[in-house]
Write a protein that holds these residues in place. Sequence first.
Motif, PDB file in Angstrom:
ATOM      1  N   GLU A  45      -1.862  -1.711 -10.160  1.00 47.39           N
ATOM      2  CA  GLU A  45      -0.827  -2.746 -10.127  1.00 47.39           C
ATOM      3  C   GLU A  45      -0.323  -3.099 -11.524  1.00 47.39           C
ATOM      4  OE1 GLU A  45      -2.372  -5.913  -7.647  1.00 47.39           O
ATOM      5  OE2 GLU A  45      -2.451  -4.582  -5.908  1.00 47.39           O
ATOM      6  N   SER A  70      -2.726   0.921  -3.861  1.00 44.77           N
ATOM      7  CA  SER A  70      -2.187  -0.427  -3.649  1.00 44.77           C
ATOM      8  C   SER A  70      -0.837  -0.389  -2.941  1.00 44.77           C
ATOM      9  CB  SER A  70      -2.028  -1.151  -4.983  1.00 44.77           C
ATOM     10  OG  SER A  70      -1.372  -2.395  -4.792  1.00 44.77           O
ATOM     11  N   ARG A  72       0.792  -3.430  -2.781  1.00 49.86           N
ATOM     12  CA  ARG A  72       1.253  -4.774  -3.142  1.00 49.86           C
ATOM     13  C   ARG A  72       2.381  -4.788  -4.163  1.00 49.86           C
ATOM     14  NH1 ARG A  72      -4.707  -7.378  -3.333  1.00 49.86           N
ATOM     15  NH2 ARG A  72      -4.758  -6.178  -5.255  1.00 49.86           N
ATOM     16  N   GLY A  96       0.072   5.130  -4.559  1.00 49.41           N
ATOM     17  CA  GLY A  96       0.576   3.769  -4.599  1.00 49.41           C
ATOM     18  C   GLY A  96       2.023   3.813  -4.118  1.00 49.41           C
TER      19      GLY A  96
END
Length: 161
Positions: A45, A70, A72, A96
């Motif tokens: 991130e 991830s 997010r 990701g």
Amino acid sequence: MTFATAKLCDTYSAKAHLQIAEPIFKLFGAALAFSGQITTLKVFEDNALVRTALSTKVNHRILVIDGGGSHRCALIDEELAQLALENGWQGIVVYGCIRDSAIINAMTIGIRALHAHPLKSPNKGLGNLDTVVTFAGVQFKNDYFLYADSDGIIVSETELS
């Protein structure tokens, strides 16, 4: 170099050590097939080191980013994809997410990522470049060779012809 991962598997699977990535990636970018030597990056991130890596002029290389899977935030956006193109990167594999997918899909670069996500990542500068990363059932090492097309991703210690 024109190739098909299925044909490479047919030719080399009994003769060479091939790793085949689990089919978890979505295809982004207009280049449906791409290949080159791997440069690895491990971040979570945080895309500051992604920018640093893609700012390097290269010849026939693929950036493989272990983003920890991830969902997010995005590690690649339109600006970074353009930077990759300008500096000679053949493609990017992201464990990701990316963003600006509609714009990236018109660019002549190949990208594989888990999904698109609208939120950009923070820039803390944390992570490791040129380290062994493992995801999708593959151990990605610096300077190994990666081949990706619409059938999948394969990795070999040696160049395949």
